[in-house]
Write an enzyme that holds these catalytic residues in place. Structure first.
Site, PDB file in Angstrom:
ATOM      1  N   ASP A 328       0.833  -0.918  -0.015  1.00  0.00           N
ATOM      2  CA  ASP A 328       0.115   0.206   0.066  1.00  0.00           C
ATOM      3  C   ASP A 328       0.806   1.277  -0.046  1.00  0.00           C
ATOM      4  O   ASP A 328       2.139   1.059   0.444  1.00  0.00           O
ATOM      5  CB  ASP A 328      -0.838  -0.104   1.350  1.00  0.00           C
ATOM      6  CG  ASP A 328      -1.812   1.364   1.427  1.00  0.00           C
ATOM      7  OD1 ASP A 328      -2.431   1.630   0.317  1.00  0.00           O
ATOM      8  OD2 ASP A 328      -1.347   1.955   2.598  1.00  0.00           O
ATOM      9  N   ASP A 525      -6.676  -2.005   3.926  1.00  0.00           N
ATOM     10  CA  ASP A 525      -5.960  -2.881   3.701  1.00  0.00           C
ATOM     11  C   ASP A 525      -6.106  -4.356   4.213  1.00  0.00           C
ATOM     12  O   ASP A 525      -5.404  -5.219   3.766  1.00  0.00           O
ATOM     13  CB  ASP A 525      -4.608  -2.653   4.016  1.00  0.00           C
ATOM     14  CG  ASP A 525      -3.976  -1.578   3.502  1.00  0.00           C
ATOM     15  OD1 ASP A 525      -4.283  -1.172   2.285  1.00  0.00           O
ATOM     16  OD2 ASP A 525      -3.456  -0.359   4.282  1.00  0.00           O
TER      17      ASP A 525
END
Length: 628
Positions: A328, A525
């Site tokens: 990420d 996430d």
């Protein structure tokens, strides 16, 4: 520590106490045998039950069966030889239970319940009834119903804004670091947080179909897709146990039978049974069932001291095999905090320009405002500020020292017909005009972490074949970050659902023996962290959901620790393999000697207890991870 672990620990401590106590008692014969059998059942009854259940369900040859047959064999050997040395059987079962307790405790202690992810679920939705606002369960809200979202509240359902303007914090859902400005006809997604203005929203989805529900479902489904790694000992025992048991049985039957048929000598069945029992004692996997989990446990402890929390031994093996790492962006490769990276003035001094900006933004809690005030660094006298007007989605107009300050984005400048200078810098551009005169702009950016570039380089040196970034940010920002730190690939403007799909696509591209790790920090996430072979969360600023979903947590958010965690994992596996080769090598030699009647009980004890002690000492090296 849960109740089950406490119960086993109490049994271990009680067994140790009783074993020490019995050494001081002058007992012989049946009293001594009965006492040792009682101690043996105290520490090993659950293993015997598991072995019995395994036999019933067709799983005969597992480590529980081997532990049971080996320890019972040790008792039988002591009885047949009248040595009354029953300590071996009890000690073997005791060591096995200690090893099991260590591994179970390490896994359970670090793996917490992911139920905390449910905290992102909105508790209520505001609806207007007869002029009053009441709270209703989001599950009861129908499509097309009007809901009211106050500043600071979570958006309970997906919908369209029909009244009001505001900024939404969507970082928990999309990973987008910049708040999203919304107005009439703008779409809003559940799970985001309303920062300032009052919004009226017409719902477009039921709660069960909303974005926040999809994320929760993704976590559950991702969890079910993750392959469970069998314990190493179970894999080993699957082949080792039947070979040993069958070999011992053949050793007790074939040689004396052969002698009885083809020779006139004494077959001496008892001697061969004695050899077979010694064979079983020698083959007891105590060195492995203790040293292997202890190596993993020590490695987990050593990694923890270095700020790397690995939530179980199965992830150590997966880390060591990792060849693809997906990142990420916000909070992972970047700091996740807005900072002033440049000030471009027109004629005014830069420090003065920053001062006017900080004063004008002093009443705002917007992350960009916070970044400007932090860059200013001085005490702010709000008495100098008056007539503040926040223009949703554009910026602020205020009077500072009786001067009109207009500060905001391109749209705000266009609204007041102010000719501004475009900026090509990567980041958020905040223009400033004083008394309708353009004075310059400030560049706000989520800065790349200082260690990110070295982290990518180190990973490639470790044999990682592919580094990828998935982000909800714009293509322009994603391209800048990826090229700056040397990533192989990147994909931008993604929602959590998209991230999981990309993770799955990348996993399909890799060979089966390769493992893929995902590194992230936000609630958005969590599904990807669960779906990857190894989920790595940035701990100190990471969301609770990300930390709970992850398999590895970096406590200081340093990307360099990713490479270190892989190095630690490879070293732990190296020690495990050393113990396996050493233990099996010594046992094989002594087993052959036992077959020919050369190995005595002392040799059997060395092959079992001695090897165990040496393997354990080698395992403890995994505790030291400081210089890796």
């Amino acid at each position: 520590m849960n109740k089950k672990q406490k119960k086993i620990l109490y049994r271990i401590l009680l067994t140790i106490f009783l074993v020490i106590l019995v050494q001081f008692l002058s007992l012989n014969g049946y009293p001594k045998l009965i006492l040792y059998i009682s101690i043996y059942l105290l520490i090993g009854y659950d293993i015997i039950i598991k072995a019995y259940k395994g036999i019933i369900h067709g799983l005969v040859f597992d480590e529980h069966f081997l532990m049971t047959i080996a320890t019972i064999g040790a008792f039988a050997l002591a009885i047949l030889t009248k040595s009354e040395d029953y300590l071996e059987a009890v000690a073997v079962m005791l060591f096995y239970q200690i090893g099991e307790w260590f591994q179970d405790y390490a896994v359970d202690k670090s793996r917490k319940n992911i139920a905390k992810l449910m905290e992102i679920k909105p508790d209520y939705a505001n609806i207007e009834v007869d002029g009053s606002i009441i709270q209703e369960d989001p599950d009861n809200i129908e499509i097309g119903q009007i809901i009211i979202i106050k500043p600071g509240e979570k958006v309970p359902l997906d919908g369209l804004v029909i009244s009001g303007e505001s900024s939404l914090n969507t970082s928990a859902l999309t990973g987008e670091s910049i708040p999203r400005n919304v107005g009439v006809d703008s779409e809003v997604i559940s799970g985001s947080v309303n920062i300032n203005g009052l919004l009226k929203v017409k719902t477009t989805k039921k709660f069960e179909d909303s974005t926040v529900s999809q994320i929760l479902d993704l976590v559950e489904n991702a969890s079910s897709k993750k392959a469970n790694t069998d314990k190493f000992i179970s894999k080993f025992a699957k082949y080792y146990t039947p070979i040993i048991c069958i070999s011992a049985l053949l050793l007790a039957i074939i040689p004396p039978l052969f002698i009885s048929i083809f020779s006139t000598g004494d077959a001496n069945w008892l001697d061969w049974i004695y050899r077979a029992l010694i064979f079983l004692v020698i083959s007891c996997p105590c060195a492995l069932v203790v040293s292997v989990p202890l190596t993993f446990f020590s490695g987990l402890g050593g990694a923890s001291k270095e700020g790397i929390l690995i939530k179980g031994s199965n992830y150590i093996e997966a880390l060591a095999q990792t060849k693809s790492i997906v990142f990420d962006k916000t909070g992972t490769l970047t700091k996740g905090v807005f900072e002033v990276v440049a000030i471009h003035d027109n004629e005014m001094d830069q420090d003065k320009l920053l001062e006017y900006a900080a004063l004008a933004e002093s009443y705002s809690t917007h992350p960009i405002s916070t970044g400007i005030q932090k860059a200013y660094g001085n005490d702010i006298d709000r008495n100098r500020v008056s007539n503040i007007e926040e223009i949703a989605g554009k910026g602020i107009k205020a009077n500072v020292d009786d001067k009109e300050v207009i500060i905001g984005n391109d749209k705000l400048m266009e609204l007041f017909d102010i000719n501004y200078i475009p900026c090509k810098h990567i980041g958020t551009i905040v223009h400033i005009a004083i008394d309708k005169k353009y004075e310059g702009h400030i560049v706000i950016s989520d800065k790349i972490k200082e260690t990110s570039k070295n982290a990518i380089s180190n990973l490639k040196h470790l044999g990682v074949k592919r580094t990828v970034m998935l982000t909800g940010d714009s293509h322009k920002i994603a391209d800048y970050v990826a090229s700056s730190i040397g990533l192989d690939e990147y994909y931008s403007e993604l929602l959590p659902q998209d991230k999981v799909l990309y993770v799955e696509k990348l996993m399909k591209k890799d060979p089966k023996e390769y493992k893929l790790a995902f590194v992230g920090d936000g609630i958005n996430d969590a599904p990807s962290l669960m779906r990857a072979d190894v989920g790595i969360a940035m701990g100190s600023i990471g969301s609770d959901a990300a930390i709970e979903a992850a398999d590895v947590v970096l406590m200081d958010d340093n990307p360099l620790k990713i490479a270190k965690s892989i190095k630690i994992s490879k070293r732990i596996l190296k020690i495990v393999y050393q113990n396996i080769v050493f233990a099996l090598g010594v046992k094989l030699i002594v087993l052959l000697l036992g077959v020919f009647g050369i190995a005595s009980m002392w040799a059997a004890i060395f092959a079992d207890v001695g090897v165990t002690i040496l393997a354990v000492l080698n395992s403890l090296r995994a505790l030291n991870a400081k210089n890796i």
